[in-house]
Design a protein around this motif. Structure first.
Motif, PDB file in Angstrom:
ATOM      1  N   LEU A 127       0.820  -1.211   0.000  1.00  0.00           N
ATOM      2  CA  LEU A 127       0.000   0.000   0.000  1.00  0.00           C
ATOM      3  C   LEU A 127       0.857   1.266   0.000  1.00  0.00           C
ATOM      4  N   THR A 128       1.942   1.262   0.766  1.00  0.00           N
ATOM      5  CA  THR A 128       2.785   2.458   0.814  1.00  0.00           C
ATOM      6  C   THR A 128       3.641   2.597  -0.442  1.00  0.00           C
ATOM      7  N   GLN A 129       4.112   1.497  -0.991  1.00  0.00           N
ATOM      8  CA  GLN A 129       4.900   1.574  -2.228  1.00  0.00           C
ATOM      9  C   GLN A 129       4.060   2.069  -3.391  1.00  0.00           C
ATOM     10  N   GLN A 130       2.794   1.638  -3.466  1.00  0.00           N
ATOM     11  CA  GLN A 130       1.906   2.097  -4.540  1.00  0.00           C
ATOM     12  C   GLN A 130       1.721   3.610  -4.497  1.00  0.00           C
ATOM     13  N   ARG A 131       1.819   4.184  -3.308  1.00  0.00           N
ATOM     14  CA  ARG A 131       1.612   5.619  -3.135  1.00  0.00           C
ATOM     15  C   ARG A 131       2.921   6.375  -2.981  1.00  0.00           C
ATOM     16  N   LEU A 134      -3.118   6.955   7.056  1.00  0.00           N
ATOM     17  CA  LEU A 134      -4.497   6.605   6.740  1.00  0.00           C
ATOM     18  C   LEU A 134      -4.641   6.646   5.234  1.00  0.00           C
ATOM     19  N   ILE A 135      -5.068   5.534   4.657  1.00  0.00           N
ATOM     20  CA  ILE A 135      -5.268   5.458   3.219  1.00  0.00           C
ATOM     21  C   ILE A 135      -6.761   5.348   2.954  1.00  0.00           C
ATOM     22  N   ASP A 136      -7.266   6.300   2.200  1.00  0.00           N
ATOM     23  CA  ASP A 136      -8.652   6.294   1.762  1.00  0.00           C
ATOM     24  C   ASP A 136      -8.595   5.857   0.299  1.00  0.00           C
ATOM     25  N   PRO A 137      -8.831   4.571   0.028  1.00  0.00           N
ATOM     26  CA  PRO A 137      -8.607   4.037  -1.325  1.00  0.00           C
ATOM     27  C   PRO A 137      -9.304   4.851  -2.408  1.00  0.00           C
ATOM     28  N   GLY A 138      -8.531   5.153  -3.439  1.00  0.00           N
ATOM     29  CA  GLY A 138      -9.053   5.893  -4.578  1.00  0.00           C
ATOM     30  C   GLY A 138      -9.250   7.380  -4.319  1.00  0.00           C
ATOM     31  N   VAL A 139      -8.934   7.837  -3.106  1.00  0.00           N
ATOM     32  CA  VAL A 139      -9.148   9.240  -2.774  1.00  0.00           C
ATOM     33  C   VAL A 139      -7.831   9.917  -2.439  1.00  0.00           C
TER      34      VAL A 139
END
Length: 119
Positions: free
Chosen positions: A28-32, A44-49
């Motif tokens: 999740l962190t590498q994708q972002r 905090l990851i709000d998917p797609g937002v």
């Protein structure tokens, strides 16, 4: 400790958790493009937002917890640099301020669904 605090107040069953060192957390962190080597903080990851870190993450979490929605209104106007300095101070001194648990929590089967991966 923060995770347990959020779980107890997450009456709408919104939040899921993953350790930054785990496979899901790393993915999740590498994708972002979030460098977790330089930052050890709540994310905090709000998917797609969007994603939020440090005090922004804490305020977004508070916004969703019943009884804490006033916090973003109360302190959200404070410049993020100042908020993050306070956040870092509390994070650095959290064991002195709030104590330390002797053992890690082992989630019950009911709580295991809140974790995106288990060790």
């Amino acid at each position: 400790m923060t995770v347990l605090w959020i779980i107890k107040r997450d009456r709408e069953d919104i939040f899921r958790f993953a350790p930054l060192q785990g496979e899901v957390g790393k993915q999740l962190t590498q994708q972002r493009h979030i460098d977790t080597e330089r930052m050890d903080s709540i994310i905090l990851i709000d998917p797609g937002v969007a994603y939020y870190i440090k005090s922004d993450a804490a305020l977004e979490i508070a916004r969703e917890l019943k009884g804490y929605g006033f916090l973003p209104l109360l302190i959200g106007w404070i410049p993020v640099g100042v908020r993050n300095a306070v956040y870092d101070f509390v994070a650095t001194n959290r064991y002195r301020m709030f104590g330390r648990q002797e053992a890690c929590m082992i989630p019950t089967p009911e709580l295991q669904v809140k974790f995106l991966e288990t060790s």
